[in-house]
Scaffold this active site. Sequence first.
Site, PDB file in Angstrom:
ATOM      1  N   CYS A  26       0.706  -3.690 -33.795  1.00  0.00           N
ATOM      2  CA  CYS A  26       1.706  -3.123 -32.922  1.00  0.00           C
ATOM      3  C   CYS A  26       2.979  -3.147 -33.770  1.00  0.00           C
ATOM      4  O   CYS A  26       3.210  -4.097 -34.502  1.00  0.00           O
ATOM      5  CB  CYS A  26       1.872  -4.004 -31.692  1.00  0.00           C
ATOM      6  SG  CYS A  26       3.065  -3.343 -30.552  1.00  0.00           S
ATOM      7  N   ASN A  56       4.964  -2.067 -22.738  1.00  0.00           N
ATOM      8  CA  ASN A  56       6.280  -1.982 -23.380  1.00  0.00           C
ATOM      9  C   ASN A  56       6.338  -0.934 -24.497  1.00  0.00           C
ATOM     10  O   ASN A  56       7.305  -0.879 -25.239  1.00  0.00           O
ATOM     11  CB  ASN A  56       6.709  -3.365 -23.891  1.00  0.00           C
ATOM     12  CG  ASN A  56       5.730  -3.936 -24.896  1.00  0.00           C
ATOM     13  OD1 ASN A  56       4.740  -3.292 -25.239  1.00  0.00           O
ATOM     14  ND2 ASN A  56       6.002  -5.128 -25.381  1.00  0.00           N
ATOM     15  N   GLU A 101      11.820   6.577 -27.989  1.00  0.00           N
ATOM     16  CA  GLU A 101      13.187   6.564 -27.457  1.00  0.00           C
ATOM     17  C   GLU A 101      14.150   7.327 -28.364  1.00  0.00           C
ATOM     18  O   GLU A 101      14.097   7.187 -29.582  1.00  0.00           O
ATOM     19  CB  GLU A 101      13.644   5.105 -27.323  1.00  0.00           C
ATOM     20  CG  GLU A 101      14.989   4.901 -26.664  1.00  0.00           C
ATOM     21  CD  GLU A 101      15.288   3.418 -26.436  1.00  0.00           C
ATOM     22  OE1 GLU A 101      14.805   2.861 -25.419  1.00  0.00           O
ATOM     23  OE2 GLU A 101      15.977   2.811 -27.269  1.00  0.00           O
ATOM     24  N   HIS A 154       7.460   2.911 -30.659  1.00  0.00           N
ATOM     25  CA  HIS A 154       6.865   1.573 -30.559  1.00  0.00           C
ATOM     26  C   HIS A 154       5.455   1.680 -29.987  1.00  0.00           C
ATOM     27  O   HIS A 154       5.283   1.991 -28.808  1.00  0.00           O
ATOM     28  CB  HIS A 154       7.744   0.696 -29.640  1.00  0.00           C
ATOM     29  CG  HIS A 154       7.193  -0.685 -29.419  1.00  0.00           C
ATOM     30  ND1 HIS A 154       7.485  -1.438 -28.303  1.00  0.00           N
ATOM     31  CD2 HIS A 154       6.394  -1.469 -30.175  1.00  0.00           C
ATOM     32  CE1 HIS A 154       6.876  -2.609 -28.379  1.00  0.00           C
ATOM     33  NE2 HIS A 154       6.200  -2.655 -29.501  1.00  0.00           N
ATOM     34  N   ASN A 163       2.422  -7.356 -35.397  1.00  0.00           N
ATOM     35  CA  ASN A 163       1.269  -8.225 -35.141  1.00  0.00           C
ATOM     36  C   ASN A 163       0.284  -8.074 -36.289  1.00  0.00           C
ATOM     37  O   ASN A 163      -0.534  -7.150 -36.284  1.00  0.00           O
ATOM     38  CB  ASN A 163       0.536  -7.792 -33.854  1.00  0.00           C
ATOM     39  CG  ASN A 163       1.295  -8.106 -32.594  1.00  0.00           C
ATOM     40  OD1 ASN A 163       2.404  -8.597 -32.636  1.00  0.00           O
ATOM     41  ND2 ASN A 163       0.676  -7.842 -31.459  1.00  0.00           N
ATOM     42  N   GLY A 198      15.016  -3.199 -28.351  1.00  0.00           N
ATOM     43  CA  GLY A 198      15.427  -3.992 -27.187  1.00  0.00           C
ATOM     44  C   GLY A 198      14.836  -3.393 -25.933  1.00  0.00           C
ATOM     45  O   GLY A 198      13.859  -2.652 -25.996  1.00  0.00           O
ATOM     46  N   MET A 230      15.022  -0.917 -22.413  1.00  0.00           N
ATOM     47  CA  MET A 230      15.369   0.513 -22.362  1.00  0.00           C
ATOM     48  C   MET A 230      16.794   0.780 -21.904  1.00  0.00           C
ATOM     49  O   MET A 230      17.248   1.923 -21.958  1.00  0.00           O
ATOM     50  CB  MET A 230      14.363   1.263 -21.489  1.00  0.00           C
ATOM     51  CG  MET A 230      14.359   0.837 -20.046  1.00  0.00           C
ATOM     52  SD  MET A 230      13.056   1.729 -19.176  1.00  0.00           S
ATOM     53  CE  MET A 230      13.126   0.923 -17.583  1.00  0.00           C
ATOM     54  N   HIS A 287      11.171  -9.901 -33.375  1.00  0.00           N
ATOM     55  CA  HIS A 287      10.592  -8.557 -33.227  1.00  0.00           C
ATOM     56  C   HIS A 287      11.099  -7.795 -32.011  1.00  0.00           C
ATOM     57  O   HIS A 287      10.788  -6.621 -31.844  1.00  0.00           O
ATOM     58  CB  HIS A 287       9.069  -8.626 -33.196  1.00  0.00           C
ATOM     59  CG  HIS A 287       8.493  -8.816 -31.822  1.00  0.00           C
ATOM     60  ND1 HIS A 287       8.843  -9.854 -30.990  1.00  0.00           N
ATOM     61  CD2 HIS A 287       7.571  -8.083 -31.121  1.00  0.00           C
ATOM     62  CE1 HIS A 287       8.162  -9.758 -29.860  1.00  0.00           C
ATOM     63  NE2 HIS A 287       7.394  -8.706 -29.905  1.00  0.00           N
ATOM     64  N   LYS A 342       7.971   6.188 -21.411  1.00  0.00           N
ATOM     65  CA  LYS A 342       7.256   4.917 -21.285  1.00  0.00           C
ATOM     66  C   LYS A 342       5.842   5.187 -20.800  1.00  0.00           C
ATOM     67  O   LYS A 342       5.600   6.204 -20.147  1.00  0.00           O
ATOM     68  CB  LYS A 342       7.950   4.071 -20.208  1.00  0.00           C
ATOM     69  CG  LYS A 342       9.221   3.413 -20.678  1.00  0.00           C
ATOM     70  CD  LYS A 342       8.892   2.040 -21.162  1.00  0.00           C
ATOM     71  CE  LYS A 342      10.111   1.252 -21.574  1.00  0.00           C
ATOM     72  NZ  LYS A 342       9.696   0.034 -22.285  1.00  0.00           N
TER      73      LYS A 342
END
Lengths: 481, 137
Positions: free
Chosen positions: A99, A203, A207, A235, A330, A379, A381, A404, A480
């Site tokens: 991830c 998550n 963005e 992400h 990860n 961070g 949203m 992270h 999302k």
Amino acid sequence: MTIEGLHRIDATRLEVPKGYKAGMRTNGIIYIDEVLEKELEKEAIEQVANVSTLPGIVGSSLAMPDIHTGYGFTIGGVAAFDLKEGIISPGGVGYDINCGVRLLRTNLAREEVAPKIKELIEGFYRDIPTGVGSKGKLRLNSEEHRKVLLQGARWVVEQGFGEKEDLIHAESGGCIDGADPGLISDKAYERGRSQLGTLGSGNHFTEIQYVDEIYDEKIANALGLFKTQITVMIHTGSRGFGHQVCTDFLEVMQRSAAKYKIELPDRELACAPFDSPEARDYLASMRAAANFAWANRQFIMYWVKESFMNVFGTGPKMIGMSLIYDVAHNIAKVEEHIVNGQKRKLVIHRKGATRAFPPGHPELPDAYKHIGQPVIIPGDMGRASYVLIGTERGMAEAFGSTCHGAGRLMSRHQAIRRAKGRSIRREMEDMGIVVRSAGRETLAEEMPEAYKNVSNVVDVVHNAGLSKKVARLRPLGVIKG
Amino acid sequence: MKKYEPIDISGDAGLRIWGDGLPELFANAAEGMFNLITDVLNVTGPEEREVAVRAESIEDLLIKWLNELVFLFDTFGLVGKSFDIRIENTSLKAKISGGIFNPQANESRLLIKAATYHNLSVRKINSKWEAVVIFDI
């Protein structure tokens, strides 16, 4: 006041002393200040201590300020193991192998993009399969799937979905060597087949942001960042493919821990000696999943560029869209580190932690060699994300690692309860942030107040010297899962 | 009697599950898990699957069973609505009846990556079974 049994070393470090729990081979160090310490969970401290009981651990069992309870290892955990005496553990990597995040720059300023945010976000939502049960636009045949696992983002670029420079600007060049597709279960293959090029849920996000603060002009310049500039952050990870690889190997490792008589304080710490067939198989499979994740982020980036192209009626090069960097959150990697003045090869587990190499490190691309490795910290949203840069101190103290993300504060139910009767989407719009989400409850679970303030987290790693603040990014629009 | 209830855990999702016997416990766990993923009642069928899993303990069998279902959902969109389960020692055979998830028509709740061994327990209290499972989401 310091939590009972722990010892505050300085303003940013809390020690879990060796005697905190029976069986600890070394101490634990949690990078956390007094403000974030108030939110530190007891179970997470236990987990930092548990990791220190594993054979062959080198240095301390570390945790970053975005620490929270995970499975076996905490989220925000970093641990190094000797290649002869030590172990490798899927629990130290997590279910979502590799991830990670990537950050794209543009040469557009906020005011040029602001009127088109809605259109861009709709474009993202249309082009990037998002949410529970969504299938990708791609169907891999066996040969293609094998190539993805061996070549990661490199294969995707070869297929025409990106530029050669994208590979230079990604951790491990977007492809880690040593993957073995022959070790992957049929289940993982089947689960991954239609999930390449999908965002996922929870998550994960894509963005649109703008740079609202520069902390280090020189480094920002070198990264091509300027105030009011539009950036895009992606992400996501290895999707169901990586989850299945982790599930498969947790089972293998349950048996191997017993076989090699490794005493485990927690079953999710299941592991095998690094120098064993089980460990070799896991490492080669984990690398295949890591490559799947790099390929995934590469595809999604391509669709992001296409959306910009459609909305602005021009090619991505004309608007200066290029990859700043891509980092894994990860992963377990074999790296060289100096321990007590001696160069040693170690296996570093980073679970919800980011690699942050200092200037001059041989693994950095030429363009960044003089400044260090870019670190991208997403961070929540509503508030902010950050760009940091790796430091010598982070290399010496934390095996070249930093935080992270923000780290969760509320449970899902707390967040859903807190969001009851509110429209999080409208609240975000009032803040000037366009949100599109696949799941009804995702927005409640992911609302800003469900997370720690990422600025507090980043301040800790900055003040501890693990990495240095370069720029702050503010959200303008997000999709999302 | 309640079949299951959610457990509040930071960042993730858990279930406490009850059943009169092991087959009922395993069926309730599956039902609970699918309801974390979507509103099961709105998924239309018919779709049937048979699965067989084997493990070294009852706890492990529960995790393997749930992870088999995670796999079937993530790969084929299978949502189970009823479960005909036979358990012998630590082997399970089940016939799953349900439908296929449609992202356009069915509610998206949680994307479950796996059922974990974290704080896992399966115990018999008096004559009833109770289990705790935490999912990675």
